[in-house]
Scaffold this active site. Structure first.
Site, PDB file in Angstrom:
ATOM      1  CE  LYS A 158      -4.101  -1.923   2.025  1.00 42.95           C
ATOM      2  NZ  LYS A 158      -4.671  -2.034   3.353  1.00 42.95           N
ATOM      3  CG  HIS A 161      -0.555   7.221   4.126  1.00 46.17           C
ATOM      4  ND1 HIS A 161      -0.372   7.755   5.378  1.00 46.17           N
ATOM      5  CD2 HIS A 161      -1.182   6.041   4.304  1.00 46.17           C
ATOM      6  CE1 HIS A 161      -0.878   6.936   6.279  1.00 46.17           C
ATOM      7  NE2 HIS A 161      -1.370   5.878   5.646  1.00 46.17           N
ATOM      8  CG  HIS A 164       2.888   5.262   6.544  1.00 42.12           C
ATOM      9  ND1 HIS A 164       2.092   5.039   5.444  1.00 42.12           N
ATOM     10  CD2 HIS A 164       2.386   4.498   7.535  1.00 42.12           C
ATOM     11  CE1 HIS A 164       1.162   4.149   5.767  1.00 42.12           C
ATOM     12  NE2 HIS A 164       1.314   3.811   7.030  1.00 42.12           N
TER      13      HIS A 164
END
Ligand code: ARG
Length: 675
Positions: A158, A161, A164
């Site tokens: 994933k 983003h 993070h």
């Protein structure tokens, strides 16, 4: 224990014999100038006032501006009965003996203000900073203690983003800060590496993954596989549902006893449903063929919309994940490779940010036994209840906001929360931490509050040592082309943008030895400072042009300030010995005094950051420092001055450079010497 002896002998060398110092383990007298003054003021003021020094120490506070002194005390905090605070302040200021520590003691309403003697500051602070192995600002408050900092924690396959990114930046800072304060730091990256999406990913990869791509760029490739396979899964589901509608309508047409009118209605609906089913079948077919070249239905003409029962990606994925959960070696080996290749790639990206982990852990690493252990404990404490086979806990009893939490599904599988419960116990058993910090977005406030409360309900005394360091959102973080971001892409783009900015100044640009490398480091500073500039809870807008600017409070500005100090140092060519032996009585200008008073604050700034766990505490300080340094350039010349004066001034500049350098590294930046 404070090593007061070292401080006393240093003061005696400066001609201050038997200095008045209150010796307490609460103060770092040898390493923190403010603590040295706190020890002195608390001792002297205690003698005058009869108030216990232990009460005075914590009451001595920073001032907002230097004209109010370096430390101030609000007399009401000392709880002296009888006289009014204003009178006491005036009386004690009057009685305060003259001392080499302070240049002035003033009463102002109910406050007493203490002004540090700048000469004593120059003589103690500069040599301390310039010492060959300077650890100025470090302390041993954390000695013998272990802290876990869990941060970054992205999810495999994933996007990495903005949440993070913030966790990475803030967590990196908190780790370094604790290390400097004497703690042993364990850095953990708790990957999102488990869940049924990995079954989906594995079958997606089997259908259309590419080995070479996976090796070359695992993070992006797995993401691509995941996006494609999950949209095919969704398309199949939609097509399947539409086909079922068609079948149901056909069945009801055959029913006896419907009126002509009703039949006509159903036929109309059926016609519409067939069109829709055909469209969705086409979408699903396209998606499936992308995934699987050998799919039996390759052509539109092969489809009978009413009977299109696509190959069920969904059930394949579920079956695959079931095999993983059951420990099937073959199924696990695929997932394991995805995980390992992703970690390898992340490691190099983190290196760019000067971040190294003690441990790459993750949801997959939590053992069944530890999760079951927590569930059993909670069961024993009588706080769990069952609902249709699922296990829940009602935390609203303790705090309304905590609500109810599901910890085991009816099929017995675990959840994100369950895995965090098990992970916490495993970490305590492995590390016996004194503090464990979770650096996670404020969106997960509830999740962590539930986790902490449940550990508390289990009766673990260390539950109180779990801390959630949260932060707000970043708005508009996408690449400049507007696509989904991965950390790597953001760093590459910032580097390129910074490179463009640098090229605009042709003359300077040609002097930089390795412009690419400098662009990378300055670009990273831009991203990091933008992130750490204001309080964590604030949201902020990702702003390319503002963050890359050399003007205003930006990362590039700090880098510029550092490289300018380096250049002053290079040009002056004054040896370390000369700086250490400089005659500081030559420093008389108010701006020099302002600078030394600010440099003296640095160790205290780190202690403040330790208290509030806010990187902005350090960032604001560095901006204050660099602004003062920049005002010094017009007044405190080095070039063309008498050698003694040049040495004294240079010693001050070098100290400023050391502190700036130290603060930048603490924040995770790599200071550049030329740019
Ligand atoms: N992987 C999670 C996410 O991306 C963050 C993990 C936070 N840490 C934890 N112990 N729950 O949302």
């Amino acid at each position: 224990p404070s090593d007061i002896a070292a401080a006393v002998s240093r003061l005696e060398k400066l001609g201050i014999s038997s200095p008045a110092l209150y010796d307490t383990p609460a103060l770092n007298i040898a390493g923190n100038p403010f603590d040295l003054f706190r020890a002195n003021i608390s001792k002297t003021l205690s003698e005058i006032s009869g108030v216990e020094p232990d009460l005075i120490v914590p009451a001595l506070e920073w001032t907002m501006t230097p004209d109010r002194g370096d430390l101030v005390i609000a007399i009401p905090r000392l709880r002296v009965k009888g006289k009014k605070p204003d009178e006491l302040a005036a009386e004690w200021a009057e009685k305060y003996p003259s001392t080499p520590f302070l240049s002035k003691v003033a009463a102002k309403g109910p406050f007493m203000q203490f002004f540090f003697d700048p000469q004593l500051l120059y003589k103690t602070v500069i040599p301390e900073i310039l010492k060959q192995d300077s650890k100025y600002g470090n302390s041993n408050v954390g000695a013998g203690k272990r802290v876990i900092v869990e941060f970054s924690s992205p999810n495999i396959a994933k996007p990495f983003h903005a949440g993070h990114l913030r966790s990475t930046i803030i967590g990196g800072f908190l780790s370094s800060l604790h290390e400097r304060l004497g703690y042993e730091v364990v850095r953990i990256n708790y990957l999102g590496d488990w869940g049924k999406q990995f079954g989906l990913l594995a079958i997606g990869f089997a259908k259309f993954g590419n080995e070479a791509e996976l090796e070359r760029d695992p993070i992006n490739h797995l993401f691509k596989v995941y996006v494609t396979v999950s949209s095919a899964q969704a398309a199949e589901k939609d097509a399947g549902a539409a086909a079922e509608t068609v079948l149901a309508l056909k069945a009801s047409l055959k029913k006896e006893g419907a009126s002509d009118q009703e039949k006509a209605d159903i036929e109309n609906k059926l016609a519409e449903a067939e069109i829709k089913a055909k469209e969705l079948a086409k979408v699903a077919l396209d998606a499936v063929v992308v995934l699987d070249k050998d799919h039996p239905l390759k052509d539109e003409k092969d489809i009978d919309p009413a009977y299109f029962i696509p190959r069920p990606i969904d059930s394949e994925a579920k079956a695959y994940f079931k095999r993983m959960e059951d420990g099937d070696e073959e199924a696990l080996s695929v997932w394991k490779r995805f995980r390992e290749l992703s970690i390898t790639k992340y490691t190099t990206t983190y290196e760019r940010l000067n971040i190294h982990y003690t441990e790459y852990s993750g949801e997959s690493q939590v053992s069944e036994a530890s999760m079951q252990g927590v569930i059993d404990l909670l069961e024993q404490k009588g706080v769990l209840y069952e609902d249709r086979g699922a296990k829940l806990i009602d935390l609203a009893k303790y705090n309304k906001k905590l609500g109810k939490a599901l910890i085991q599904k009816s099929d017995g599988t675990s959840l994100y929360l369950t895995r965090d419960l098990g992970a916490a116990i495993e970490r305590y058993e492995k590390y016996k931490f004194d503090k464990m910090i979770y650096v996670v977005a404020a969106q997960q406030d509830l999740h962590l509050a539930q986790l902490f409360k449940m550990m508390d309900l289990c009766g673990f005394p260390w539950a109180k040592d779990m801390v959630h360091v949260n932060f707000g959102m970043v708005q508009g973080m996408s690449t400049r082309r507007g696509t989904v971001v991965f950390l790597d892409t953001i760093l590459e783009e910032t580097k390129d943008a910074m490179h463009d900015v640098m090229k605009k100044n042709q003359v300077k640009y040609e002097q930089v030895e390795s412009p690419e490398e400098v662009a990378d480091l300055v670009g990273i500073s831009a991203v990091m400072i933008q992130d750490m500039q204001s309080k964590r809870v604030n949201n902020y807008k990702f702003d390319w042009s503002r963050m890359l600017s050399f003007e205003g409070d930006t990362g590039p500005y700090l880098q510029y300030a550092h490289s300018r100090l380096c250049s002053v140092e290079r040009r002056a060519e004054i040896s370390h010995e000369q700086l250490m032996a400089a005659d500081f009585s030559l420093l008389t200008e108010p701006i020099a005094e302002e600078l030394i008073r600010t440099l003296a604050q640095y160790p205290d700034v780190l202690m403040n950051a330790h208290r509030n766990l806010e990187p902005s505490t350090v960032v604001s300080y560095l901006f204050k420092l660099t602004h003062i340094v920049s005002s010094c350039y017009n007044i405190l010349w080095v070039a063309g001055q008498e050698p003694a004066l040049a040495a004294a001034r240079m010693a001050l500049y070098s100290s400023a450079r050391e502190v700036l350098n130290s603060g930048m590294i603490l924040l995770g930046l790599t200071p550049v010497e030329r740019m």
